[in-house]
Design a protein around this motif. Structure first.
Motif, mmCIF file in Angstrom:
data_model
loop_
_atom_site.group_PDB
_atom_site.id
_atom_site.type_symbol
_atom_site.label_atom_id
_atom_site.label_comp_id
_atom_site.label_asym_id
_atom_site.label_seq_id
_atom_site.Cartn_x
_atom_site.Cartn_y
_atom_site.Cartn_z
ATOM 1 N N ARG A 128 2.787 18.640 9.103
ATOM 2 C CA ARG A 128 3.138 19.387 7.895
ATOM 3 C C ARG A 128 4.571 19.933 7.969
ATOM 4 N N HIS A 129 5.267 19.865 6.840
ATOM 5 C CA HIS A 129 6.553 20.543 6.689
ATOM 6 C C HIS A 129 6.523 21.309 5.380
ATOM 7 N N GLN A 130 6.817 22.595 5.462
ATOM 8 C CA GLN A 130 6.798 23.429 4.262
ATOM 9 C C GLN A 130 8.202 23.522 3.664
ATOM 10 N N ILE A 131 8.245 23.830 2.395
ATOM 11 C CA ILE A 131 9.518 23.802 1.658
ATOM 12 C C ILE A 131 9.353 24.706 0.441
ATOM 13 N N MET A 132 10.433 25.329 -0.008
ATOM 14 C CA MET A 132 10.286 26.194 -1.180
ATOM 15 C C MET A 132 11.497 26.124 -2.102
ATOM 16 N N GLU A 186 -3.791 5.282 9.996
ATOM 17 C CA GLU A 186 -5.145 4.960 9.527
ATOM 18 C C GLU A 186 -5.156 3.604 8.811
ATOM 19 N N ILE A 187 -4.129 3.347 8.004
ATOM 20 C CA ILE A 187 -4.073 2.052 7.305
ATOM 21 C C ILE A 187 -3.935 0.927 8.328
ATOM 22 N N SER A 188 -3.128 1.147 9.354
ATOM 23 C CA SER A 188 -2.914 0.106 10.361
ATOM 24 C C SER A 188 -4.190 -0.167 11.158
ATOM 25 N N SER A 195 4.641 8.814 -6.305
ATOM 26 C CA SER A 195 5.399 9.883 -5.625
ATOM 27 C C SER A 195 4.544 11.107 -5.291
ATOM 28 N N SER A 196 3.232 10.918 -5.227
ATOM 29 C CA SER A 196 2.343 12.045 -4.877
ATOM 30 C C SER A 196 2.365 12.346 -3.377
ATOM 31 N N GLY A 197 2.864 11.424 -2.570
ATOM 32 C CA GLY A 197 2.896 11.625 -1.108
ATOM 33 C C GLY A 197 4.120 12.422 -0.697
ATOM 34 N N SER A 198 4.712 12.050 0.431
ATOM 35 C CA SER A 198 5.857 12.812 0.946
ATOM 36 C C SER A 198 7.042 12.760 -0.012
ATOM 37 N N THR A 199 7.216 11.623 -0.684
ATOM 38 C CA THR A 199 8.422 11.465 -1.505
ATOM 39 C C THR A 199 8.551 12.567 -2.547
ATOM 40 N N SER A 231 2.329 3.448 3.509
ATOM 41 C CA SER A 231 1.415 4.541 3.144
ATOM 42 C C SER A 231 1.838 5.888 3.701
ATOM 43 N N GLY A 232 3.060 5.996 4.230
ATOM 44 C CA GLY A 232 3.600 7.288 4.654
ATOM 45 C C GLY A 232 2.690 8.011 5.633
ATOM 46 N N PRO A 233 2.216 9.207 5.253
ATOM 47 C CA PRO A 233 1.419 10.023 6.181
ATOM 48 C C PRO A 233 0.153 9.336 6.692
ATOM 49 N N TYR A 248 4.857 -3.370 8.134
ATOM 50 C CA TYR A 248 4.815 -1.906 8.025
ATOM 51 C C TYR A 248 6.229 -1.369 7.850
ATOM 52 N N ALA A 249 6.323 -0.273 7.132
ATOM 53 C CA ALA A 249 7.596 0.455 6.962
ATOM 54 C C ALA A 249 7.194 1.924 6.915
ATOM 55 N N VAL A 250 7.124 2.520 8.086
ATOM 56 C CA VAL A 250 6.482 3.839 8.237
ATOM 57 C C VAL A 250 7.240 4.678 9.279
ATOM 58 N N GLU A 300 -1.513 2.497 -5.293
ATOM 59 C CA GLU A 300 -1.284 3.910 -4.981
ATOM 60 C C GLU A 300 -2.592 4.662 -5.240
ATOM 61 N N LYS A 301 -3.091 5.356 -4.219
ATOM 62 C CA LYS A 301 -4.405 5.993 -4.381
ATOM 63 C C LYS A 301 -4.380 7.190 -5.322
ATOM 64 N N SER A 302 -3.216 7.783 -5.517
ATOM 65 C CA SER A 302 -3.099 8.917 -6.438
ATOM 66 C C SER A 302 -2.060 8.541 -7.504
ATOM 67 N N TYR A 303 -1.117 9.423 -7.801
ATOM 68 C CA TYR A 303 -0.075 9.075 -8.766
ATOM 69 C C TYR A 303 1.212 8.726 -8.011
ATOM 70 N N ILE A 307 0.862 -1.191 0.000
ATOM 71 C CA ILE A 307 0.000 0.000 0.000
ATOM 72 C C ILE A 307 0.894 1.236 0.000
ATOM 73 N N GLY A 308 0.930 1.956 -1.122
ATOM 74 C CA GLY A 308 1.711 3.189 -1.202
ATOM 75 C C GLY A 308 2.734 3.162 -2.314
ATOM 76 N N GLY A 309 2.623 4.119 -3.220
ATOM 77 C CA GLY A 309 3.553 4.213 -4.357
ATOM 78 C C GLY A 309 4.542 5.349 -4.173
HETATM 79 C C1 LIG Z 1 9.287 19.011 3.108
HETATM 80 C C2 LIG Z 1 9.909 17.653 3.265
HETATM 81 C C3 LIG Z 1 11.276 17.504 3.083
HETATM 82 C C4 LIG Z 1 11.868 16.243 3.247
HETATM 83 N N1 LIG Z 1 13.204 16.100 2.984
HETATM 84 C C5 LIG Z 1 13.772 14.878 3.049
HETATM 85 C C6 LIG Z 1 15.126 14.690 2.689
HETATM 86 O O1 LIG Z 1 15.831 15.614 2.337
HETATM 87 N N2 LIG Z 1 15.632 13.432 2.765
HETATM 88 C C7 LIG Z 1 14.874 12.370 3.169
HETATM 89 O O2 LIG Z 1 15.403 11.253 3.250
HETATM 90 N N3 LIG Z 1 13.583 12.514 3.490
HETATM 91 C C8 LIG Z 1 13.002 13.731 3.437
HETATM 92 N N4 LIG Z 1 11.678 13.894 3.741
HETATM 93 C C9 LIG Z 1 10.929 12.725 4.223
HETATM 94 C C10 LIG Z 1 10.528 11.839 3.063
HETATM 95 O O3 LIG Z 1 9.815 12.581 2.123
HETATM 96 C C11 LIG Z 1 9.652 10.674 3.559
HETATM 97 O O4 LIG Z 1 10.193 10.089 4.718
HETATM 98 C C12 LIG Z 1 9.556 9.596 2.477
HETATM 99 O O5 LIG Z 1 9.259 10.191 1.237
HETATM 100 C C13 LIG Z 1 8.516 8.570 2.857
HETATM 101 O O6 LIG Z 1 8.262 7.775 1.730
HETATM 102 P P1 LIG Z 1 7.069 6.738 1.744
HETATM 103 O O7 LIG Z 1 7.108 6.042 0.451
HETATM 104 O O8 LIG Z 1 7.143 5.950 2.980
HETATM 105 O O9 LIG Z 1 5.767 7.646 1.878
HETATM 106 P P2 LIG Z 1 5.038 8.517 0.765
HETATM 107 O O10 LIG Z 1 5.964 9.054 -0.238
HETATM 108 O O11 LIG Z 1 4.169 9.494 1.474
HETATM 109 O O12 LIG Z 1 4.147 7.455 0.021
HETATM 110 C C14 LIG Z 1 2.996 6.902 0.612
HETATM 111 C C15 LIG Z 1 1.977 6.745 -0.462
HETATM 112 O O13 LIG Z 1 0.889 5.977 0.037
HETATM 113 C C16 LIG Z 1 -0.255 6.373 -0.650
HETATM 114 N N5 LIG Z 1 -1.441 5.934 0.097
HETATM 115 C C17 LIG Z 1 -1.826 6.331 1.351
HETATM 116 N N6 LIG Z 1 -2.972 5.719 1.691
HETATM 117 C C18 LIG Z 1 -3.323 4.905 0.655
HETATM 118 C C19 LIG Z 1 -4.405 4.021 0.413
HETATM 119 N N7 LIG Z 1 -5.392 3.857 1.305
HETATM 120 N N8 LIG Z 1 -4.443 3.345 -0.753
HETATM 121 C C20 LIG Z 1 -3.443 3.509 -1.678
HETATM 122 N N9 LIG Z 1 -2.409 4.339 -1.511
HETATM 123 C C21 LIG Z 1 -2.339 5.033 -0.353
HETATM 124 C C22 LIG Z 1 -0.110 7.885 -0.712
HETATM 125 O O14 LIG Z 1 -0.905 8.490 -1.723
HETATM 126 C C23 LIG Z 1 1.371 8.071 -0.930
HETATM 127 O O15 LIG Z 1 1.710 8.292 -2.279
HETATM 128 C C24 LIG Z 1 11.060 15.120 3.609
HETATM 129 C C25 LIG Z 1 9.688 15.289 3.762
HETATM 130 C C26 LIG Z 1 9.104 16.527 3.580
HETATM 131 C C27 LIG Z 1 7.620 16.678 3.730
#
Ligand SMILES: Cc1cc2nc3c(=O)[nH]c(=O)nc-3n(C[C@H](O)[C@H](O)[C@H](O)COP(=O)(O)OP(=O)(O)OC[C@H]3O[C@@H](n4cnc5c(N)ncnc54)[C@H](O)[C@@H]3O)c2cc1C
Length: 382
Positions: free
Chosen positions: A225-229, A210-212, A41-45, A204-206, A329-331, A36-39, A11-13
């Motif tokens: 939330r973390h903002q970035i520019m 809820e998934i658990s 790398s649409s989440g935090s990545t 599922s990252g953020p 889990y890997a969260v 992946e519910k969206s596209y 769960i999570g792309g």
């Molecule tokens: C501003 C900012 C800066 C950062 N900078 C760094 C950095 O420099 N270096 C670093 O290592 N990390 C950084 N991070 C942290 C990093 O982005 C995350 O730790 C990492 O991307 C997590 O990846 P992930 O695949 O676990 O989660 P995500 O990339 O969030 O992927 C989870 C995916 O699960 C999908 N999903 C959720 N629920 C469902 C469902 N019910 N069904 C289907 N799909 C679902 C979501 O749509 C999402 O695409 C930063 C984060 C932020 C916000």
């Protein structure tokens, strides 16, 4: 029920899901599907800064990050995608005496692990980087093999390799339920119907908590939330990532010349929030212009936000549930999931295929560590 069946459903792309999918396929387990519910790398990545650092305050994190760097170094060759990976180093700046003393202890441990880290006095920083204002600086550390990459390209690279090796990826497909019978995962419900499986991985990252909850396993994670520019491009001259925990900022230059800048906000409330604030722009720009005077009059192009999925000790939570068989889990990466994801994906794939990890120990990252409350908090986090 349907005849759609995969051994492993992820769960999570983002980077976690695709790295895991890639290593599973590489080990011959191609009955894998990512949902992946969206596209991709649409989440935090897709919102992250792409920093890849091995300078951590806990030994296991150093090991995990060092293994990841080995895998990033081979990414282009192994995975087949140029992800703009640059080993321009990480300059870690300290503005307090306490932190500087901690850095010196960290460096001793990091060197024991085989990491080549330099300790720089403020005047050495000034000599090496005359474009940095060292006012208030107590000490800095530098590791040349740290670096950064383009997170979108990393996800797309893994995804293309997964598809080539026979794995499946369903984008715009939401997982709505996890089917558990006799405390064992047997399938998932999605917006594309039911899929049977033996293993479900929560990547599922953020949305990790809820998934658990769908399987009744409580994860101690919260999203903030973390903002970035990003600025307009300048000529390339800044190869490293500069970061400060006490100064609360990070910044780097992309291959295209833009500067990516960010900071944390201790007043953030937990919850998914993609809004952006003028307060962030004002605070961060005035701080960055003071420390990096060359940024004065450089225009901001875009400002966005993403989520840190935080755990109580600021380290990821990775493993298999003891309560529900087949649920992994890997969260909870707490803001550093991009850089460790290759090593985590490799380790988790090995665990699933061989029943044990071969390259990196991740056993210390299980949920169990929160039961006896002797957790060591990772300090090197913005
Ligand atoms: C501003 C900012 C800066 C950062 N900078 C760094 C950095 O420099 N270096 C670093 O290592 N990390 C950084 N991070 C942290 C990093 O982005 C995350 O730790 C990492 O991307 C997590 O990846 P992930 O695949 O676990 O989660 P995500 O990339 O969030 O992927 C989870 C995916 O699960 C999908 N999903 C959720 N629920 C469902 C469902 N019910 N069904 C289907 N799909 C679902 C979501 O749509 C999402 O695409 C930063 C984060 C932020 C916000």
């Amino acid at each position: 029920m349907s005849n759609k069946k995969y051994d492993v459903c992820i769960i999570g792309g983002g980077i976690t899901g695709t790295a895991l999918g890639y290593f599973l396929c590489k080990l011959g387990k191609t009955s894998v599907a990512i949902f992946e519910k969206s596209y991709l790398s649409s989440g935090s990545t897709g919102r992250c800064a792409g920093g890849i650092r091995q300078q951590w305050s806990t030994r296991p994190n150093v090991r995990l990050a060092m293994r990841s760097v080995k895998l990033f170094e081979r990414f282009k060759e192994d995975v087949g995608m140029d992800i703009e990976y640059t080993q321009g180093g990480y300059l870690v700046l300290s503005y307090t005496e306490n932190e500087a003393a901690q850095f010196e202890r960290n460096v001793l441990m990091q060197r024991e692990e085989g990491l080549n880290v330099e300790i720089l006095s403020p005047s050495e920083v000034s000599k090496r980087y005359p474009y940095i204002n060292i006012e208030g600086l107590k000490l800095a550390t530098f590791c040349q093999t740290d670096g950064h990459a383009n997170p979108h390209k990393a996800v797309i690279g893994y995804a293309q390799a997964i598809r080539k090796m026979g794995g499946a990826i369903f984008t715009h497909t939401e997982v709505t339920d996890i089917d558990v019978i006799n405390d064992r995962v047997v399938g998932i419900n999605t917006s594309r119907g039911y899929f049977s499986c033996d293993v479900v991985v929560n990547a599922s990252g953020p949305w990790s908590r809820e998934i658990s909850e769908l399987v009744g396993v409580e994860l101690p994670t919260e999203s903030y939330r973390h903002q970035i520019m990003v600025t307009e491009p300048l000529e390339n001259f800044f190869p490293m990532m500069a970061i400060s925990f006490s100064g609360n900022f990070y910044m780097r230059q992309t291959q295209h010349g833009q500067f990516i800048l960010g900071q944390g906000d201790k007043d953030e409330k937990p919850g998914i929030n993609y809004n952006v604030t003028f307060k962030f722009e004002k605070e961060l720009t005035s701080k960055m212009i003071r420390i990096f005077p060359f940024l004065k009059n450089v225009r901001l192009i875009r400002h966005w936000s993403g989520m840190y999925n935080m755990s109580p000790d600021a380290q990821p939570i990775i493993g298999e549930s003891e309560k529900v068989k087949g649920y992994y889990y890997a969260v909870g990466y707490s803001g550093h999931g991009f850089m460790v994801a290759p090593a985590v994906g490799e380790a988790l794939a090995e665990l699933l295929v061989f029943g044990k990890t071969l390259h990196t120990d991740i056993s210390y990252l299980g949920l169990k560590r929160f039961e006896n409350m002797v957790v060591e908090k990772e300090k090197n986090v913005v």
